[in-house]
Scaffold this motif. Structure first.
Motif, PDB file in Angstrom:
ATOM      1  N   ASP A 129      10.302   1.002  -8.501  1.00 11.05           N
ATOM      2  CA  ASP A 129      10.165   1.649  -9.811  1.00 11.05           C
ATOM      3  C   ASP A 129       8.700   1.969 -10.114  1.00 11.05           C
ATOM      4  N   GLU A 130       7.810   1.091  -9.697  1.00 11.03           N
ATOM      5  CA  GLU A 130       6.374   1.328  -9.925  1.00 11.03           C
ATOM      6  C   GLU A 130       5.868   2.510  -9.100  1.00 11.03           C
ATOM      7  N   TRP A 131       6.393   2.673  -7.896  1.00  7.28           N
ATOM      8  CA  TRP A 131       6.065   3.876  -7.121  1.00  7.28           C
ATOM      9  C   TRP A 131       6.518   5.125  -7.892  1.00  7.28           C
ATOM     10  N   ASP A 132       7.757   5.107  -8.353  1.00 10.15           N
ATOM     11  CA  ASP A 132       8.276   6.255  -9.093  1.00 10.15           C
ATOM     12  C   ASP A 132       7.387   6.578 -10.298  1.00 10.15           C
ATOM     13  N   ALA A 133       7.019   5.541 -11.049  1.00 11.07           N
ATOM     14  CA  ALA A 133       6.226   5.751 -12.262  1.00 11.07           C
ATOM     15  C   ALA A 133       4.837   6.267 -11.927  1.00 11.07           C
ATOM     16  N   ALA A 134       4.206   5.699 -10.908  1.00 10.87           N
ATOM     17  CA  ALA A 134       2.844   6.113 -10.546  1.00 10.87           C
ATOM     18  C   ALA A 134       2.820   7.537 -10.016  1.00 10.87           C
ATOM     19  N   LEU A 135       3.803   7.896  -9.200  1.00 16.34           N
ATOM     20  CA  LEU A 135       3.855   9.265  -8.673  1.00 16.34           C
ATOM     21  C   LEU A 135       4.109  10.269  -9.795  1.00 16.34           C
ATOM     22  N   ALA A 136       4.948   9.892 -10.751  1.00 18.46           N
ATOM     23  CA  ALA A 136       5.227  10.800 -11.873  1.00 18.46           C
ATOM     24  C   ALA A 136       4.016  10.953 -12.783  1.00 18.46           C
ATOM     25  N   GLU A 137       3.249   9.885 -12.944  1.00 20.03           N
ATOM     26  CA  GLU A 137       2.115   9.932 -13.866  1.00 20.03           C
ATOM     27  C   GLU A 137       0.935  10.693 -13.274  1.00 20.03           C
ATOM     28  N   ASN A 138       0.526  10.352 -12.055  1.00 24.14           N
ATOM     29  CA  ASN A 138      -0.629  11.024 -11.453  1.00 24.14           C
ATOM     30  C   ASN A 138      -0.709  10.673  -9.967  1.00 24.14           C
ATOM     31  N   ALA A 139       0.092  11.350  -9.169  1.00 17.49           N
ATOM     32  CA  ALA A 139       0.153  11.061  -7.734  1.00 17.49           C
ATOM     33  C   ALA A 139      -1.177  11.332  -7.050  1.00 17.49           C
ATOM     34  N   HIS A 140      -1.863  12.375  -7.477  1.00 21.23           N
ATOM     35  CA  HIS A 140      -3.145  12.722  -6.864  1.00 21.23           C
ATOM     36  C   HIS A 140      -4.163  11.603  -7.073  1.00 21.23           C
ATOM     37  N   GLN A 141      -4.255  11.096  -8.287  1.00 19.50           N
ATOM     38  CA  GLN A 141      -5.217  10.028  -8.559  1.00 19.50           C
ATOM     39  C   GLN A 141      -4.838   8.748  -7.814  1.00 19.50           C
ATOM     40  N   LEU A 142      -3.557   8.488  -7.681  1.00 20.05           N
ATOM     41  CA  LEU A 142      -3.124   7.325  -6.908  1.00 20.05           C
ATOM     42  C   LEU A 142      -3.608   7.430  -5.467  1.00 20.05           C
ATOM     43  N   GLY A 143      -3.524   8.613  -4.895  1.00 22.72           N
ATOM     44  CA  GLY A 143      -4.027   8.813  -3.541  1.00 22.72           C
ATOM     45  C   GLY A 143      -5.524   8.610  -3.439  1.00 22.72           C
ATOM     46  N   LEU A 144      -6.256   9.101  -4.448  1.00 20.48           N
ATOM     47  CA  LEU A 144      -7.709   8.903  -4.442  1.00 20.48           C
ATOM     48  C   LEU A 144      -8.066   7.426  -4.595  1.00 20.48           C
ATOM     49  N   ASN A 145      -7.326   6.717  -5.445  1.00 22.51           N
ATOM     50  CA  ASN A 145      -7.604   5.290  -5.619  1.00 22.51           C
ATOM     51  C   ASN A 145      -7.294   4.502  -4.353  1.00 22.51           C
ATOM     52  N   ALA A 146      -6.224   4.881  -3.676  1.00 17.80           N
ATOM     53  CA  ALA A 146      -5.901   4.225  -2.413  1.00 17.80           C
ATOM     54  C   ALA A 146      -6.994   4.478  -1.379  1.00 17.80           C
ATOM     55  N   ALA A 147      -7.502   5.700  -1.336  1.00 16.90           N
ATOM     56  CA  ALA A 147      -8.576   6.032  -0.398  1.00 16.90           C
ATOM     57  C   ALA A 147      -9.847   5.263  -0.715  1.00 16.90           C
ATOM     58  N   GLU A 148     -10.148   5.114  -2.006  1.00 18.09           N
ATOM     59  CA  GLU A 148     -11.330   4.352  -2.415  1.00 18.09           C
ATOM     60  C   GLU A 148     -11.189   2.882  -2.005  1.00 18.09           C
ATOM     61  N   THR A 149     -10.009   2.318  -2.207  1.00 19.49           N
ATOM     62  CA  THR A 149      -9.768   0.932  -1.805  1.00 19.49           C
ATOM     63  C   THR A 149      -9.911   0.766  -0.308  1.00 19.49           C
ATOM     64  N   ALA A 150      -9.367   1.714   0.457  1.00 16.35           N
ATOM     65  CA  ALA A 150      -9.484   1.662   1.912  1.00 16.35           C
ATOM     66  C   ALA A 150     -10.945   1.698   2.357  1.00 16.35           C
ATOM     67  N   SER A 151     -11.743   2.531   1.697  1.00 17.06           N
ATOM     68  CA  SER A 151     -13.172   2.608   2.025  1.00 17.06           C
ATOM     69  C   SER A 151     -13.886   1.302   1.715  1.00 17.06           C
ATOM     70  N   ARG A 152     -13.589   0.736   0.554  1.00 18.86           N
ATOM     71  CA  ARG A 152     -14.283  -0.484   0.115  1.00 18.86           C
ATOM     72  C   ARG A 152     -13.989  -1.670   1.026  1.00 18.86           C
ATOM     73  N   LEU A 153     -12.745  -1.781   1.476  1.00 20.03           N
ATOM     74  CA  LEU A 153     -12.359  -2.926   2.295  1.00 20.03           C
ATOM     75  C   LEU A 153     -12.396  -2.644   3.799  1.00 20.03           C
ATOM     76  N   GLY A 154     -12.534  -1.375   4.170  1.00 16.10           N
ATOM     77  CA  GLY A 154     -12.548  -1.029   5.589  1.00 16.10           C
ATOM     78  C   GLY A 154     -11.192  -1.197   6.247  1.00 16.10           C
ATOM     79  N   VAL A 155     -10.129  -0.770   5.543  1.00 17.92           N
ATOM     80  CA  VAL A 155      -8.764  -0.951   6.015  1.00 17.92           C
ATOM     81  C   VAL A 155      -8.020   0.378   6.000  1.00 17.92           C
ATOM     82  N   GLY A 156      -6.869   0.392   6.645  1.00 13.75           N
ATOM     83  CA  GLY A 156      -5.943   1.500   6.523  1.00 13.75           C
ATOM     84  C   GLY A 156      -4.945   1.237   5.411  1.00 13.75           C
ATOM     85  N   ILE A 157      -4.086   2.223   5.172  1.00 14.94           N
ATOM     86  CA  ILE A 157      -3.089   2.132   4.104  1.00 14.94           C
ATOM     87  C   ILE A 157      -1.705   2.450   4.676  1.00 14.94           C
ATOM     88  N   GLU A 158      -0.731   1.674   4.235  1.00 16.06           N
ATOM     89  CA  GLU A 158       0.670   1.911   4.583  1.00 16.06           C
ATOM     90  C   GLU A 158       1.438   2.298   3.324  1.00 16.06           C
TER      91      GLU A 158
END
Length: 361
Positions: A129-158
């Motif tokens: 349900d949280e995926w549904d809500a986040a994608l409906a609210e701002n999917a683009h920003q969610l992708g940018l936030n995931a990319a920022e987290t990946a950069s900060r921790l040096g990890v990939g994303i699933e």
């Protein structure tokens, strides 16, 4: 009469075919390139508590040492990040900037310093349900936030978006586009934050819309967008035949569906198995000889493409799940550690460490 002709035909084929021509019977197996574990921490996949590295090691040392000083896996996927909190960069008792407090740089380094890749999994069945809500609210920003987290921790994303009914594929496409605007696809695998993967069902009969979209548009060998998919575990540990049948569905696709699910290249997915289920200790954890990762090994190393890809063999295995994935069950913390199953398999298959560049076709 036909039986008598077979040796003659074989001789003639041997004269016609050039020396060194491979056949199915003599094809060289493709050993697993990925041999990883989803990791649920000690609090049932929430990771809400920061842990000292020494304490973490006391529960998880088998992952980094199978008994000969080498790791049991070459990938660990920390599970799970809650999508809506990541979108809002929530700070609360269990979360910092949208990421669970237990997913610290120190825990990431615990694995990466030993050559083990790390990814963060966003979602899981609990957070559909949280995926549904986040994608409906701002999917683009969610992708940018995931990319920022990946950069900060040096990890990939699933991406673990388990919406079986009317998933927001437009929003998921926007998420992927935003992530890739920061971390473009990297076939070399050298840049860890560029590793972006997706989970699909064990076969082609659940999460059909997500699987169809991923196979058709994101997991192509000619224009890849995502690195690969994980065929997740079914509701319970499969038999040898049912595990193989599930994975074969991905290779074959489902032409009879409307619209059809295209075939997936074997080099574009892994197969998921349990290492702990309920109160039983499984061979997958403790007894490699009797384990599914052994008994399905011929298929995983040799399955041929059937309409997509050119190389035989799946990418490898993923195991669900390290430490404590649920309130019930033994988990993989001492004394129920998995050197004899997962670890022995890593030695048997010569799992590469660090993970090499993945096959692309």
């Amino acid at each position: 009469m036909r039986l008598r002709l077979l040796p003659v035909l074989g001789l003639l084929l041997g004269l016609v075919l050039p020396l060194g021509t491979a056949t199915t019977a003599t094809a060289v197996p493709t050993p697993p390139q990925i041999y990883g574990a989803w990791h649920c921490g000690d609090d049932y996949c929430t990771w809400t508590t920061e842990r000292p590295v020494a304490e973490f090691d006391s529960k998880n040392h088998w992952l980094v040492d199978r008994g000969d000083g080498r790791p049991s896996v070459n990938l660990v996927v920390l599970s799970f990040v809650e999508p809506l909190k990541l979108l809002h960069k929530t700070n609360d008792a269990g979360t910092v900037d949208g990421v669970p407090r237990g997913m610290t740089p120190e825990i990431v380094d615990y694995f990466t310093s030993r050559g083990i890749r790390v990814q963060l999994s966003i979602g899981g069945i609990t957070y559909t349900d949280e995926w549904d809500a986040a994608l409906a609210e701002n999917a683009h920003q969610l992708g940018l936030n995931a990319a920022e987290t990946a950069s900060r921790l040096g990890v990939g994303i699933e991406i673990d978006y388990e919406q079986n009914t009317n998933p927001n594929l437009t929003g998921l496409q926007s998420f992927i586009d935003a992530y890739r605007s920061v971390h473009p696809y990297d076939a070399s695998g050298a840049r860890h934050p560029a590793r972006l993967t997706i989970d699909t069902a064990p076969g082609d009969r659940w999460l059909i819309d997500i699987n169809r979209k991923a196979t058709r548009d994101w997991l192509r060998t000619d224009t890849p967008v995502l690195d690969y998919a994980n065929a997740m575990v079914p509701a319970r540990q499969p038999s040898v035949s049912s595990a193989i049948a599930n994975w074969q569905e991905h290779v074959d696709g489902k032409a009879q569906y409307a619209p059809p699910v295209p075939p997936l290249a074997p080099a574009k997915f892994t197969g998921g198995l349990y290492i702990g289920y309920g109160s039983r200790t499984l061979p997958e954890c403790t007894d490699f000889a009797a384990s599914l990762q052994n008994l399905t090994g011929d298929f995983v190393q040799n399955t041929a493409p059937n309409g997509a890809g050119t190389s035989s063999g799946m990418l490898g295995y993923m195991f669900w799940a390290a430490e404590k994935p649920s309130t019930r069950g033994l988990g993989t913390q001492p004394p129920h550690t998995c050197e004899g199953g997962v670890g022995a398999g890593a030695a048997h298959y010569g799992v590469p460490l660090p993970m090499p560049p993945l096959r692309q076709s």
